[in-house]
Design an enzyme around this catalytic site. Structure first.
Site: not given
Length: 333
Positions: A201-202, A214, A209, A245, A218
Site C-alpha cells: 500500500d502506498i 489526481h 491526491n 493504491e 496517476d
C-alpha cells in the site's frame, strides 16, 4: 483528442499496444511461438521439428505424463500437436485432461493421426481439439494450419491481456491476480512447494491526491507499478494492482526468506525513486507499507489463508509507522 488529458491519452495508447502485442508486459510479437509436439515416435517428432523450426520454438514430449508437465509449466506452449495413438494413455485421454485443467484448457490442440475415420475426428472435436492432421504429414499443410491457429491464439491472448490488465499501470489487475493465485496455489499443493505474497500500500496516498491532484496521483501509481515490476525478475512472479493504491506481488515457489528479500528490495527501490510527497506523515517522499505471508499449502487449504495473512501484515506495518514490511505467519485452525 486535444480535449483529452495526458493520462487519458496514455490509457488509450496502452490499450492499443496491448491489442497489438506491444505492451510492456507482452512479448507476443517478440518471441517465436512455442509448439509442443507429443508423439512416442521420435522419428515423427524430428520430422515435425525440422519442418517448422524456422518459425517456431519446438519442444517435445514422448509420453502423456511428460506432455502434461510441459503444458503446465510457467511458460506454456502456444499450441500442442498431439498424436492420437500414444502408449498407455491415448491422445484423446490426454486432450480431455488438458481441456479440463484450468492451466491448460485454452491451449489449442491439433491431433495427428493415421486414421481417417469420421467418428474419431468427431470424438476429438467434442473433447476440444482445434484441428486434425493426418499421416503422412504434408509439411505445407502443417505450416499453413499452424500459422492459422497460432494467429488466432495470439489474437485471443491479446484480447485476454487487455481484459486482465490494469489500464492505468500496465500490470495485472485484480481479476488476473485472483486467477493466478488459485492456479499457483494448486501447483504449490501438487509440488509441495512454498508460495509467498506481498500486500503493498502506498503510504498516505489520499493526502498525495488531495495535495497534488489526481492526474499527478496517476503518474505516481504508474511510477510505483513500474518499480515493482522491475524488482521481480522471474517470469512466474506477478505484480498486480488490486485497488486504488494497493498492489500485490505473488511469488510462487518462494519461501519466507525469499519473500523478505523481495519486500526489502521493494522498499529500497521506492525510496531511491525519491518521488516527492510533501504531505506524507513518514518522509517527504513516497513510501510503501508491505505485509508479507508465506505458506506451504496442503490440499485442504485455500489461498484466502495467504491473502488474509498478508493483509494482517500490512495492517501491522501501517500501525508500526509505515515505510516498512511486517510478516504475518499463517495460523492453521
Amino acid at each position: 483528442m486535444n480535449n483529452l488529458c495526458t493520462t487519458e491519452v496514455s490509457h488509450y495508447r496502452l490499450m492499443f499496444n496491448i491489442l497489438t502485442g506491444q505492451s510492456m508486459g507482452s512479448e507476443i510479437s517478440m518471441k517465436k511461438p512455442m509448439v509442443l509436439v507429443v508423439d512416442d515416435d521420435i522419428t515423427t517428432v524430428k520430422f515435425i521439428a525440422q519442418a517448422i523450426k524456422s518459425e517456431y520454438e519446438v519442444i517435445f514430449a514422448l509420453s502423456a505424463i511428460e506432455c502434461l508437465q510441459k503444458a503446465s509449466q510457467a511458460v506454456k506452449p502456444d499450441l500442442i500437436l498431439l498424436d492420437v495413438k500414444m502408449p498407455k494413455v491415448d491422445g484423446f485421454e490426454i486432450c480431455d485432461t488438458l481441456k479440463s485443467t484450468p492451466e491448460t484448457q485454452h491451449i489449442p490442440v491439433v491431433f495427428i493421426t493415421s486414421a481417417k475415420l469420421a467418428s474419431d475426428q468427431v470424438k476429438g472435436f467434442e473433447l476440444g481439439a482445434t484441428d486434425y492432421l493426418t499421416k503422412p504429414i504434408d509439411t505445407k499443410i502443417l505450416k499453413a494450419r499452424l500459422r492459422a491457429h497460432i494467429r488466432q491464439s495470439t489474437d485471443l491472448k491479446s484480447l485476454e491481456a487487455l481484459v486482465l490488465t490494469d489500464v492505468l499501470t500496465g500490470v495485472a489487475n485484480r481479476r488476473k491476480f485472483n486467477e493466478a493465485i488459485c492456479s499457483d496455489w494448486k501447483l504449490a499443493v501438487r509440488d509441495k512447494s512454498p508460495i509467498s505474497l506481498l500486500m503493498i500500500d502506498i503510504d498516505d496516498f489520499k493526502r498525495f491526491n488531495d495535495h497534488y491532484g489526481h492526474p499527478k496521483g496517476d503518474k505516481c501509481l504508474i511510477a510505483v507499478a513500474n518499480t515493482l515490476q522491475k524488482t521481480v525478475e522471474r517470469p512466474i512472479d506477478m505484480v498486480a494492482r488490486v485497488g486504488g493504491e494497493e498492489f500485490v506481488i505473488l511469488l510462487p515457489n518462494t519461501d519466507l526468506e525469499g519473500a523478505e528479500f523481495i519486500a526489502q528490495k521493494v522498499l529500497d527501490e521506492i525510496r531511491l525513486l525519491e518521488y516527492p510527497h510533501a504531505e506524507s506523515s513518514v518522509r517527504d517522499i513516497v513510501t510503501l507499507s508491505i505485509g508479507v505471508s508465506c505458506a506451504e499449502p496442503c490440499i485442504e487449504d485455500e489461498p484466502e489463508l495467504l491473502i488474509q495473512a498478508a493483509d494482517k501484515g500490512l495492517y501491522k506495518a501501517k500501525h508500526d509507522g509505515k515505510d516498512r514490511y511486517r510478516i504475518e505467519h499463517i495460523v492453521e485452525e
